[in-house]
Write a protein that holds these residues in place. Structure first.
Motif, short mmCIF file in Angstrom:
data_model
loop_
_atom_site.label_atom_id
_atom_site.label_comp_id
_atom_site.label_asym_id
_atom_site.label_seq_id
_atom_site.Cartn_x
_atom_site.Cartn_y
_atom_site.Cartn_z
N ARG A 4 0.86 -1.19 0.00
CA ARG A 4 0.00 0.00 0.00
C ARG A 4 0.89 1.23 0.00
O ARG A 4 1.78 1.36 0.84
CB ARG A 4 -0.90 -0.02 1.23
N ILE A 27 3.75 0.33 2.71
CA ILE A 27 3.43 -0.60 3.81
C ILE A 27 3.11 -1.95 3.19
O ILE A 27 2.29 -2.06 2.28
CB ILE A 27 2.23 -0.09 4.63
N THR A 29 2.93 -6.48 4.05
CA THR A 29 2.86 -7.53 5.07
C THR A 29 4.26 -8.05 5.38
O THR A 29 5.05 -8.32 4.48
CB THR A 29 1.96 -8.68 4.59
N ARG A 52 4.72 6.95 16.09
CA ARG A 52 3.86 5.83 16.50
C ARG A 52 3.01 6.22 17.71
O ARG A 52 1.79 5.99 17.73
CB ARG A 52 4.74 4.62 16.84
N ASP A 61 -4.83 3.61 14.36
CA ASP A 61 -4.10 2.33 14.49
C ASP A 61 -2.74 2.45 13.84
O ASP A 61 -2.62 2.92 12.70
CB ASP A 61 -4.89 1.19 13.84
N PRO A 63 0.06 0.54 12.03
CA PRO A 63 0.15 -0.77 11.36
C PRO A 63 1.36 -1.58 11.84
O PRO A 63 2.50 -1.11 11.77
CB PRO A 63 0.29 -0.40 9.88
N GLU A 65 3.21 -3.78 10.65
CA GLU A 65 3.72 -4.39 9.42
C GLU A 65 5.04 -3.71 9.07
O GLU A 65 5.58 -2.91 9.85
CB GLU A 65 2.69 -4.22 8.30
N ILE A 67 6.98 -0.95 7.44
CA ILE A 67 6.74 0.42 6.95
C ILE A 67 8.07 0.96 6.43
O ILE A 67 9.08 0.98 7.15
CB ILE A 67 6.21 1.33 8.06
N THR A 95 -2.96 3.51 4.77
CA THR A 95 -3.78 2.51 5.49
C THR A 95 -5.27 2.83 5.42
O THR A 95 -6.07 2.17 6.09
CB THR A 95 -3.33 2.43 6.95
N GLN A 97 -6.98 5.13 6.71
CA GLN A 97 -7.60 5.60 7.94
C GLN A 97 -8.13 7.02 7.80
O GLN A 97 -8.95 7.46 8.61
CB GLN A 97 -6.60 5.52 9.11
#
Length: 479
Positions: A4, A27, A29, A52, A61, A63, A65, A67, A95, A97
């Motif tokens: 992403r 981003i 997995t 963060r 949130d 992530p 994962e 980054i 993400t 959001q």
């Protein structure tokens, strides 16, 4: 699975301008990692934990994962940047959001651990430098909402949680300060010698000609130079655009167009005069950009410092090269110098001089021939006793100088052709002794004198008057 991606623009601050920084956010997995690539400074790398905590404190949130933040262009070291907010918004956009359908303008600001958007007056030079090409559009911290901002559209965020919706933009128009400069003198009585020297200084200011005034102590050299400060006209719109002047006081609500008048002490260092350090900090010649740099007791400055001014005097730009970085600093200033003619100061004055001829020569040769060749107006002022006194009024001379500036400005805007007085050099054979640079100075000074007289054409009387000021090399090295 494809990563992403999102991209947000920010700015890198440099003294000679700004560079756009593209903050790419990717981003995917994988194991929880947070990497910042692209020659990020240590300060920028330390922002990872801060971002963060700010996201979590703002009900977003973070992530868990991999980054990856890539700062483009990757070959430039990101020293003075405010990227916290840009990176956080990039993560939120990647993400999904937050959903911003409109294009995201450049973003400036840092984050507190509680999600507050930080950034005050330290951002103002960056915003002003970014506005050189015209109206701008930025997303900024709310602390800047009441500050002095250039013309443009601005969205303000006080807390990261406010980014759930696209910020409302405000239109800001720049206001210009037009009040008169502080009055230093109303009327003054000058001798004929002082008035002649002051006239030469007025030509220096009007035409951006570098000047040197040699004279005995107490004859009024410093007084005449300081008198210029209160009569300098405001910078014109053309000069503001050409010189890329920034407001001296970023806290002020009005933009100042006063011409700088810098007068460093003769104990100033080379770095203090030219600039330097890491990150680069501007020196006096940069602070005098668009105005006057006055060196009182010029021969008390170190010889190396005076010689370092030669290229900026002519090119109006200072090139500073270091191991990893280089800067091209604008410094379009008029250099005004005043000095004593000998160590004791009494050479050719009514008081007895205690210096030998060799000592005087060594003292004056602190100014090299190459440096003196860049001085257009050279004047001497020894003793004022028994001379006729002239009454000078500040209001009248200020009006005269302003009219000459307006006349010159109109001429420059309407006619960009190079002025030539080659016919005079061909007519007067003795002018062949002058160098190419001196002939150019004579031409430009003649044009300035014509502007002072509000004359569209250069007349022969203007040229002869210009020649009276261009004789310093012979005087200094003829001893």
């Amino acid at each position: 699975m494809y990563p992403r991606l999102a991209e947000v623009t920010s700015l890198l601050y440099e003294w000679n301008g700004t560079t756009e920084i593209q903050v790419e956010v990717g981003i995917r997995t994988g194991l929880p990692q947070f990497q910042i690539l692209g020659l990020a400074s240590q300060t920028t790398k330390e922002s990872r934990d801060r971002i963060r905590l700010a996201l979590e404190a703002s009900s977003f949130d973070f992530p868990m994962e991999t980054i990856v933040i890539n700062l483009k262009p990757s070959h430039i070291l990101k020293r003075i940047v405010f990227l916290d907010l840009a990176i956080a918004l990039g993560i939120l956009l990647a993400t999904n959001q937050i959903h911003w359908k409109e294009p995201v303008p450049p973003v400036l600001g840092n984050l507190g651990l509680d999600g507050s958007v930080l950034g005050g007056k330290e951002l103002l030079p960056l915003v002003w430098l970014g506005s050189r090409q015209g109206p701008v559009s930025y997303i900024l911290p709310s602390d800047l909402q009441d500050k002095n901002l250039p013309q443009g559209r601005y969205g303000f965020l006080g807390h990261l949680s406010e980014s759930k919706s696209f910020p409302d933009f405000q239109i800001v128009k720049t206001e210009t300060k037009t009040e008169s400069l502080k009055t230093d003198w109303l009327e003054v009585r000058l001798t004929v010698t002082q008035m002649k020297a002051f006239q030469g200084l007025l030509f220096s200011v009007l035409g951006n000609h570098h000047s040197l005034l040699l004279g005995s102590p107490g004859t009024g050299k410093t007084m005449l130079h300081k008198m210029l400060r209160s009569i300098l006209p405001f910078l014109t719109e053309r000069e503001l655009k050409e010189f890329q002047i920034l407001p001296k006081d970023f806290e002020s609500k009005n933009r100042s167009t006063e011409r700088p008048f810098r007068s460093p002490h003769h104990s100033a260092t080379e770095v203090g005069l030219l600039g330097g350090g890491s990150p680069f900090q501007p020196g006096e010649i940069s602070q005098a950009h668009g105005g006057i740099l006055y060196l009182d007791e010029a021969l008390e400055f170190k010889e190396r410092i005076l010689e370092s001014l030669r290229e900026p005097m002519e090119e109006n730009v200072l090139e500073i090269v270091r191991w990893k970085d280089s800067w091209r600093v604008p410094c379009h200033f008029t250099l005004l110098l005043s000095a004593n003619p000998c160590p004791c100061g009494n050479y050719q004055s009514a008081s007895a001089c205690h210096c030998s001829l060799q000592k005087i020569r060594l003292y004056l040769q602190k100014i090299s021939g190459a440096f003196l060749d860049r001085i257009t107006i050279f004047q001497t002022m020894f003793g004022n006793q028994g001379e006729r006194v002239i009454q000078l009024k500040e209001k009248e001379i200020k009006t005269r100088l302003r009219d000459a500036f307006l006349f010159r400005e109109k001429r420059i805007v309407q006619n960009q052709k190079q002025i030539s007085i080659q016919w005079f050099f061909e007519k007067e054979q003795r002018t062949n002794i002058y160098s190419f640079r001196k002939k150019k100075q004579i031409t430009e000074l003649s044009r300035t004198i014509a502007d002072w007289e509000l004359s569209p054409q250069i007349k022969e009387v203007h040229i002869w008057e210009a020649l009276e000021y261009i004789s310093g090399y012979d005087w200094v090295y003829g001893l």
